[in-house]
Design an enzyme around this catalytic site. Structure first.
Site, PDB file in Angstrom:
ATOM      1  N   LYS A  52       1.907   6.464  -0.359  1.00 43.63           N
ATOM      2  CA  LYS A  52       0.749   7.367  -0.437  1.00 43.63           C
ATOM      3  C   LYS A  52       1.041   8.637   0.353  1.00 43.63           C
ATOM      4  O   LYS A  52       0.762   9.743  -0.101  1.00 43.63           O
ATOM      5  CB  LYS A  52      -0.508   6.673   0.116  1.00 43.63           C
ATOM      6  CG  LYS A  52      -1.077   5.648  -0.857  1.00 43.63           C
ATOM      7  CD  LYS A  52      -2.119   4.747  -0.230  1.00 43.63           C
ATOM      8  CE  LYS A  52      -2.575   3.693  -1.237  1.00 43.63           C
ATOM      9  NZ  LYS A  52      -3.454   2.681  -0.688  1.00 43.63           N
ATOM     10  N   GLN A  96      -6.709   1.182   4.485  1.00 39.97           N
ATOM     11  CA  GLN A  96      -5.884   0.304   3.652  1.00 39.97           C
ATOM     12  C   GLN A  96      -6.371  -1.145   3.745  1.00 39.97           C
ATOM     13  O   GLN A  96      -6.505  -1.690   4.835  1.00 39.97           O
ATOM     14  CB  GLN A  96      -4.408   0.418   4.104  1.00 39.97           C
ATOM     15  CG  GLN A  96      -3.446  -0.411   3.281  1.00 39.97           C
ATOM     16  CD  GLN A  96      -3.337   0.054   1.830  1.00 39.97           C
ATOM     17  OE1 GLN A  96      -3.269   1.242   1.547  1.00 39.97           O
ATOM     18  NE2 GLN A  96      -3.343  -0.887   0.896  1.00 39.97           N
ATOM     19  N   ASP A 119     -11.506   5.991  -2.025  1.00 34.57           N
ATOM     20  CA  ASP A 119     -11.283   4.725  -2.716  1.00 34.57           C
ATOM     21  C   ASP A 119     -12.443   4.386  -3.655  1.00 34.57           C
ATOM     22  O   ASP A 119     -12.351   3.462  -4.459  1.00 34.57           O
ATOM     23  CB  ASP A 119     -11.125   3.598  -1.683  1.00 34.57           C
ATOM     24  CG  ASP A 119      -9.779   2.913  -1.777  1.00 34.57           C
ATOM     25  OD1 ASP A 119      -9.030   3.240  -2.705  1.00 34.57           O
ATOM     26  OD2 ASP A 119      -9.485   2.055  -0.920  1.00 34.57           O
TER      27      ASP A 119
END
Ligand code: NAP
Length: 280
Positions: A52, A96, A119
């Site tokens: 990422k 995460q 997200d």
């Protein structure tokens, strides 16, 4: 049969995003910023976060990774999120997953400012998506959606079957396809006849985590099959779809690896840029 090349599509998307970031830099004299919080030292999470960060740098975003040890207190993480919520240089925050057991995932998700929730998991964004309002869309379903639209721009009236009903995948994917006027079925572990459901589908999106669950004789001729699953085997990573068998009947299929995975990361960058644009 069309082999949907997620790597190639993600590279194209990243190139477009890079150009967009250059334009934003000119217009606002600043670039979107993505901050990822990584807790613990689980190998897959470390790899995802590294990828990422690399991709964010490639498209010209300001990128930061905050690492905490496994034993970090929940309070410290929540306070850091509050701080990032107020930081004008941070457009997107991603924590995460999975998290260590002592940290409440839902509390973490709900502490992130919905306007920075790249997200798309905050209840506000879940609600936005199901209401058809603007907001962040979870990266993996967004990536799947873009791949499906490449193969079939007009989805009106298509029958789409989701396998799996997680917030991260199946439910969000269903909403996106519903907005495209598909007739959507969401299946799960208690579904009675999964094979029959799949056989009726023009589009199958498998997000389960069971190696090669979807067989060749589960798939209608010329269906589009999107394989989200990632399963570790002795022979490497395989998806939720028996690729060889299904590719003989499907119109289009994503491979694992090299299908949905690269698009997920590219869509995270896309979401960060969208958050920046909405707040400027
Ligand atoms: P999850 O939260 O564990 O959800 C799995 C879903 O599959 C659940 O809804 C479960 O049903 C359903 N399921 C389990 N067994 C089933 C069966 N026999 N028949 C039909 N449905 C069944 O998993 P997730 O986070 O959505 O992830 C799914 C897979 O995608 C995993 O392999 C994960 O590694 C992968 N993934 C890939 C990416 C990517 O970028 N490529 C991103 C995220 C996840 P119940 O609700 O009834 O339990």
């Amino acid at each position: 049969m069309i082999l949907i090349d997620g790597k190639k599509e993600a590279a194209k998307l990243r190139e477009d995003l890079k150009q967009e970031v250059l334009g934003l830099k000119k217009k606002f004299n600043k670039v979107p910023g993505l901050t990822v919080i990584l807790i613990g030292d689980m190998a897959p999470s470390q790899i995802y976060v590294r990828n990422k960060e690399k991709s964010a740098n490639e498209v010209g975003l300001k990128s930061e990774v905050i690492k905490y040890p496994e034993a970090i207190e929940e309070k410290t993480v929540l306070e850091k999120i509050e701080e990032l919520n107020k930081d004008q240089t941070v457009s997107g925050i991603l924590v995460q997953l999975p998290l260590p057991k002592h940290i409440d995932k839902q509390k973490v998700i709900e502490t992130i400012d919905p306007s920075k929730d790249v997200d798309g998991l905050h209840p506000m964004n879940v609600g936005n998506l199901s209401s058809g309002y603007q907001g962040s869309i979870p990266c993996t379903p967004l990536g799947c959606y873009l791949l499906i639209k490449k193969v079939e721009p007009n989805l009106t009236g298509k029958k789409a079957v989701m396998i799996g009903r997680s917030n991260l995948n199946g439910k969000a994917m269903a909403q996106l396809l519903l907005q495209e006027d598909c007739t959507v079925t969401i299946t799960h572990s208690k579904t009675k006849n999964l094979k029959a459901e799949c056989l009726a589908a023009d589009i199958i999106v498998a997000a389960v985590g069971i190696k090669e669950l979807v067989k060749g004789d589960w798939v209608k001729k010329d269906a589009i099959v999107i394989d989200v699953g990632i399963n570790k085997t002795d022979k490497g990573l395989v998806g939720d779809v028996a690729f060889e068998e299904v590719s003989r009947v499907a119109k289009a299929i994503t491979p694992v690896p090299g299908g949905v995975g690269p698009m997920t990361i590219a869509c995270l960058l896309k979401n960060t840029i969208e958050c920046f644009k909405r707040s400027n």
